[in-house]
Enzyme design. Structure first.
Site, PDB file in Angstrom:
ATOM      1  N   GLY B 244       0.831  -1.198   0.000  1.00  0.00           N
ATOM      2  CA  GLY B 244       0.000   0.000   0.000  1.00  0.00           C
ATOM      3  C   GLY B 244       0.866   1.249   0.000  1.00  0.00           C
ATOM      4  N   ILE B 470      -1.274  -4.813   5.094  1.00  0.00           N
ATOM      5  CA  ILE B 470      -0.702  -4.449   3.787  1.00  0.00           C
ATOM      6  C   ILE B 470       0.649  -5.123   3.590  1.00  0.00           C
ATOM      7  CG2 ILE B 470      -1.999  -2.313   3.599  1.00  0.00           C
ATOM      8  CD1 ILE B 470       0.459  -0.783   4.512  1.00  0.00           C
ATOM      9  N   ASN B 636       7.075  -8.447  17.384  1.00  0.00           N
ATOM     10  CA  ASN B 636       7.601  -9.610  16.678  1.00  0.00           C
ATOM     11  C   ASN B 636       8.861  -9.177  15.941  1.00  0.00           C
ATOM     12  OD1 ASN B 636       8.207 -11.552  14.702  1.00  0.00           O
ATOM     13  ND2 ASN B 636       6.059 -12.161  14.475  1.00  0.00           N
ATOM     14  N   PRO B 637      10.025  -9.532  16.481  1.00  0.00           N
ATOM     15  CA  PRO B 637      11.268  -9.021  15.890  1.00  0.00           C
ATOM     16  C   PRO B 637      11.468  -9.451  14.437  1.00  0.00           C
ATOM     17  CG  PRO B 637      11.720 -10.583  17.675  1.00  0.00           C
ATOM     18  CD  PRO B 637      10.248 -10.332  17.683  1.00  0.00           C
ATOM     19  N   LYS B 706       4.758   1.577  19.522  1.00  0.00           N
ATOM     20  CA  LYS B 706       4.844   2.864  18.818  1.00  0.00           C
ATOM     21  C   LYS B 706       4.627   2.759  17.313  1.00  0.00           C
ATOM     22  CE  LYS B 706       7.646   5.601  22.012  1.00  0.00           C
ATOM     23  NZ  LYS B 706       8.942   6.291  22.185  1.00  0.00           N
ATOM     24  N   GLU B 710       6.685   3.634   9.315  1.00  0.00           N
ATOM     25  CA  GLU B 710       7.349   4.757   8.656  1.00  0.00           C
ATOM     26  C   GLU B 710       8.731   5.061   9.212  1.00  0.00           C
ATOM     27  OE1 GLU B 710       4.216   6.595   7.160  1.00  0.00           O
ATOM     28  OE2 GLU B 710       2.884   5.482   8.470  1.00  0.00           O
TER      29      GLU B 710
END
Lengths: 340, 744
Positions: B244, B470, B636-637, B706, B710
């Site tokens: 997306g 996405i 989830n690393p 968090k 982005e």
């Protein structure tokens, strides 16, 4: 994409006959370019004639001791053919510098010669283009022309020929074997593609009824001193901004024989025989290479966005000749070609 | 030991098998019965009027069902508000096929519907359209003096804060001063999956809509308002989305087209865009930025001015937060941030991964690098000296901020201390080596979100929330949270999303999905857990009698007493014992308004980049990247690392390759395909190290998430450009950093 019929050619002669009878027939082999062009409505053939079943896949010894590449052998099979790897590594490098593994698995040697320019305007039917629609004008001149030609251009067209393989074939002085209604003939590689001049709609010199059956590589040895240097915006799946095929035969440090051809700079693979003459008999030094490079670009002309190609071509020629002379294509720039 | 502790574990993607086997269906893959196909015709001009559409010529072709255009579209919703989606900017949204006006090149001007896809495409190619051409204006460079400050922007846009201190004076008095203009052209999202909608016509006005979107509810609302449908009539499904990056935040025009055709033809219709048409929509705007910095003798920032001007369309005022970050990333008392738009004849820009911040951080972080050189300070040391301990824009404390740790851990991993600051001083054989770094900051947001949970007698838990995945791992992390909350094995939990019949979730964007949906899932599972506990306490001989919810834990398929873990009830046994088939809970999670208003909530990162440049040829390669990210708790690393790896590749792409090049003669993007709009291939990508500096933060939200969509991208483009400067001594302020710019 338009509506079209699809048939398989039953033989070389039949294919030639069908093409001669109907100019709307287009040949299809790997289809890696013509299908794109059809989807964009740039090519609108009413008939596709599939050549894939013709017996033109062989890669075998040529009568003069050279190597004959069948027109329908794929680019991948050609690049990885043991004789090509051993005797014509320049061709191996050039093919592998082009496209992607998937495309090379589909694309054929004959088809490679006929691929069309990737000029943005040629591909976009909303804009004028003399190559697509003769007389409509050239949008690239005065438009966005970063990928366009600097050599051999005309007022009608500044498109480039996109092939890598053909640049090596030009440097290797290949011969193209052609079948037509009047029988077979051979075409020197340098005469196969043409400059745009007043008729940019024509990429090559074949008659409409002619079919490429094979490409002959002469019995010459450039396997020790060669380089295919391709400069582009990313490491794979990008056309050359400038590419250089350089091949030398050395006697000690003296250049006995030289070949120099460029891609990404002209409407055809740009072999410069004057520059080759400048190299012959000279010591294989940077100074010699610079003189040859200067000669190649002496008639170059930039159109704005692509003007950087003149300097880039000069430097690429020097680098490619240096690599060829040293016999170390990859040592000095590990990133220039990232082949598998 | 807990075997049902999943949060923070590198769990494999639960949707992985469906994706690699092809079982996962995307919008254009629903082969509903009696399907017709629409092909969109795009305008060949940038501005003017359609004077004639020769629809009759192609309607004569057998199998062509209809040509939709402004000439025959029925009367639809009248007011602009009906066309406004959740993130529509201010202005008047574009209405496809309603009016003969052409407002931008490649505007959809007709839809050809036929019995087969091939026929629709063929007929569309034959459709003759005549235009009356008007002079267009697409060049932002000519609009430098025509910028205006936007009024009300879209959701999430914050006007730049008022100037603080006396930036003009302090810039004049500064010991060192640098200034520069930073530019990038438009960039298009180009997710792998192209926009498509398959609309299944179920009779009357009832539709099943399979849409490519980042928000099924957003698409549903749009369709309801524009076509006057009820919720029930406009059922939207979007279970898988092939990328997306923000392009699916607004309903795209193929949705309008497909719904229109289905309602008019009373049959099922699919409309997919071509790759070329993916350049006819929102994009990261062409932006011109000016940054001016001044420092004091001790290397502290004396003053900062950051100005941005970007394009928008003639009909909407697209806004993004470009300059605001510059007022909070470093300690500086004299700051002026200004932001303007200019209207040109293009489609409205749209959020694209880290909208605004990716743009702003490129300029600010390059300017910081320039200042580090001007002041003779190491770029990392310069940033540490100006570290912001609090958010000066909002005048608030950070809920948590481990950027300093990012700097230290990233630098250590990268080997930054071995850097010779002198440009062109480091070499690898004939190649110039450059090391550059940069910083990023992004909002840690959370939105209201609903979820439901059903536990059935067979021991299976199903959790629903109508969000999207996405490709980020939403299916997986929500399954982890649900399983851990109720102490169930992963296999006993199914998380479903992407359906407007599910509880409503916000758009999948803004890096808020993990926090919003994650906390909603946690809450609804807790609610279900309370019911389970009550039933468990009624079981014969229950050891849990009298225990409060806080007194027990859900672990390993059991509810057990915290005080004595041997006192337990097997969760699977509870429903059979109580004679119930299932238990259900539904809940709407609301963000804690006090925490949201009291703190500055942000994720940060520090990026270190190595480039190698061939000085003769101008070829540049990013050979090494270390990206240290502080983004709260990492759920989830494995999926998290993947997301940041993708961000780094995206950043390299932005730095070195991406630009949608407009030919202003035609007002048209000319490199509108994957072949000429370059993004990296595998051979362009070398070593990437991702470091997570975890933050414990119960103020940002209960789970301490968090978001990672982005932040990982930020700073990458600047770090590459800074490394290119270190390698070559050449400062390139105009992206992309391409061979032609490095050569000359």
């Amino acid at each position: 994409m338009n509506s079209f019929t699809y048939t398989r050619a039953s033989g070389v002669e039949a294919a030639v006959r069908e093409k001669a009878a109907d100019n709307a027939v287009k040949f299809i082999a790997g289809g890696t370019n013509i299908l794109d062009l059809m989807k964009e409505n740039v090519e609108r053939p009413s008939r596709l004639l599939d050549l894939n079943h013709l017996p033109l896949k062989a890669i075998e010894a040529a009568p003069d001791g050279g190597l004959r590449l069948g027109a329908l052998a794929t680019n991948a099979d050609t690049a990885w053919h043991p004789e090509v790897q051993k005797r014509y590594p320049l061709l191996n490098q050039a093919i592998l510098a082009g496209a992607s593994p998937q495309l090379r698995n589909m694309a054929t040697n004959g088809g490679n010669l006929f691929q069309r320019t990737r000029c943005y305007y040629f591909y976009d039917t909303a804009t004028p283009c003399n190559k697509r629609e003769p007389g409509s004008g050239c949008s690239a001149i005065g438009g966005y022309n970063r990928i366009h030609a600097i050599l051999g251009t005309s007022e009608q067209c500044i498109a480039t020929h996109p092939s890598d393989m053909c640049v090596a074939l030009a440097a290797l002085k290949a011969t193209v074997r052609v079948s037509g209604q009047n029988g077979e003939r051979t075409v020197k590689f340098e005469n196969f593609h043409r400059l745009p001049g007043d008729a940019p709609e024509f990429d090559h010199t074949l008659a409409p009824d002619e079919l490429v059956t094979a490409i002959d590589l002469p019995n010459e040895d450039f396997s020790q001193h060669f380089s295919y240097l391709k400069l582009r915006d990313r490491q794979s799946y990008a056309f050359a901004l400038v590419s250089v095929a350089a091949a030398l035969q050395l006697d000690g440090n003296t250049i006995k024989e030289a070949r120099l051809a460029l891609g990404g700079v002209a409407h055809k693979p740009w072999r410069d025989q004057q520059a080759e003459e400048l190299l012959k008999g000279q010591p294989a030094t940077e100074d010699t290479f610079r003189k040859a490079a200067a000669a190649v670009v002496s008639s170059a002309r930039g159109y704005g966005h692509n003007t950087f190609k003149i300097e880039l071509a000069k430097r690429a020629i020097v680098r490619a000749l240096k690599q060829a002379a040293e016999g170390t294509q990859h040592a000095s720039d590990i990133f220039t070609n990232s082949n598998p | 030991m807990s075997t049902t502790s999943y949060i923070g574990k590198p769990v494999n993607r639960v949707d992985g098998p469906a994706k690699v086997t092809g079982a996962a269906k995307y919008a254009a893959e629903f082969n509903v019965p009696h399907l017709a196909y629409g092909h969109i015709v795009s305008s060949s001009i940038a501005k003017g009027k359609i004077t004639k559409i020769y629809a009759d010529e192609i309607l004569a072709i057998p199998g062509v069902l209809q040509v939709f255009s402004h000439e025959n579209v029925p009367s639809l919703a009248w007011f602009d508000r009906s066309y406004k989606d959740d993130v529509a900017p201010g202005g008047s949204p574009f209405r496809p096929l309603q009016g003969n006006e052409v407002k931008y090149s490649m505007q959809p001007v007709a839809l050809v519907v036929a019995e087969t896809f091939e026929l629709a495409r063929y007929a569309a190619a034959l459709l003759r359209i005549e235009y009356e051409v008007t002079k267009h204006d697409t060049d932002l460079e000519t609009k430098r003096d025509d910028g205006f400050e936007p009024g009300r922007g879209k959701t999430g846009w914050v006007p730049p804060p008022k100037p603080r201190g006396n930036p003009d004076k302090e810039l004049k008095n500064a010991t060192h001063r640098v200034e520069g203009e930073y530019i990038h052209l438009a960039q298009h999202h180009n997710p792998m999956e192209m926009f498509a909608s398959t609309v299944e016509f179920l009779g009357d006005k009832k539709l099943n809509i399979y849409d490519k979107t980042q928000g099924a509810f957003n698409s549903q609302q749009y369709v309801m308002k524009v076509f006057g449908l009820s919720k029930d009539e406009a059922h939207v499904v979007s279970q898988y989305t092939g990328g997306g990056f923000g392009s699916g935040l607004r309903p795209q025009y193929q949705l309008f087209m497909a719904v229109l055709a289905a309602l008019e033809l009373k049959r099922s219709v699919r409309v997919s865009m071509t790759r070329q048409q993916m350049f006819s929509m929102g994009h990261r705007p062409h932006t011109l930025q000016y940054v001016e910095l001044g420092t004091n003798p001790d290397g502290s920032l004396a003053a900062l001015h950051h100005h941005a001007l970007h394009e928008t369309s003639q009909f909407e005022d697209y806004t993004e937060n470009v300059v605001n970050w510059s007022g909070m990333l470093y300690q500086c008392d004299n700051v002026k941030l200004t932001y303007q738009l200019a209207k040109i004849d293009v489609y409205t820009p749209q959020d694209m991964r880290a909208p605004g911040a990716a743009t702003g951080s490129f300029a600010l972080e390059c300017a910081m690098d320039e200042m580090a050189y001007a002041a003779g300070i190491d770029p990392l040391e310069f940033r540490l000296r100006n570290y912001a301990e609090r958010d000066q824009n909002l005048k608030r404390e950070f809920s948590s901020k481990k950027l300093r740790e990012c700097y230290h851990e990233g630098a250590a991993k990268f080997g930054w201390e071995k850097r010779n600051p002198e440009p062109r001083s480091m070499r690898d054989g004939d190649l110039l080596v450059g090391w550059g770094m940069a910083t990023g900051v992004w909002d840690a947001s959370i939105q209201k979100c609903a979820a439901s949970a059903t536990f059935t007698a067979d021991g299976h838990l199903t959790v629903l929330s109508g969000t999207n995945d996405i490709g980020t791992g939403t299916y997986t992390i929500m399954t982890q949270i649900a399983a851990q909350t109720l102490g169930l094995p992963l296999e006993a939990v199914t998380f479903k999303l992407g359906d407007t019949n599910q509880p409503e979730a916000p758009l999948q964007g803004g890096s808020w999905t993990a926090a919003s949906v994650g906390n909603a899932v946690k809450q609804v599972c807790d609610k279900l857990g309370e019911q389970l506990l009550k039933l468990a306490q009624k079981m014969e001989g229950s050891p849990l009698k009298g225990a409060a919810y806080e007194d027990v834990e859900f672990v390993n398929g059991q509810i057990r007493l915290n005080a004595d873990i041997n006192q337990a009830v097997v969760i699977r046994d509870i429903l059979p014992a109580s004679g119930k088939d299932k238990l259900e809970a539904e809940n709407t999670m609301l963000p804690n308004p006090i925490n949201q208003l009291k703190n500055s909530l942000h994720a940060h990162n520090a990026v270190f980049v190595e480039v190698k440049v061939d000085p003769e040829l101008g070829t540049l390669h990013v050979t090494r990247v270390v990206n240290a990210v502080a983004a709260g708790r990492i759920l989830n690393p494995k999926t998290a690392r993947s997301q940041v790896l993708g961000s780094v590749v995206w950043g390299i792409s932005m730095a070195l390759m991406e630009e949608s090049v407009m030919d202003h003669g035609f007002g048209r993007y000319m490199n509108h395909n994957y072949s000429e709009y370059h993004i990296p291939v595998s051979a362009d990508i070398h070593d990437i190290d991702v470091i997570f500096v975890e933050e414990e933060d119960d103020k940002v939200n209960p789970l301490g998430i968090k978001g990672l969509g982005e932040v990982g991208l930020l700073g990458v483009a600047a770090a590459v450009a800074n490394a290119a400067f270190h390698a070559t001594g050449k400062r390139i302020r105009n992206l992309p950093v391409s061979i032609d710019k490095l050569l000359l």
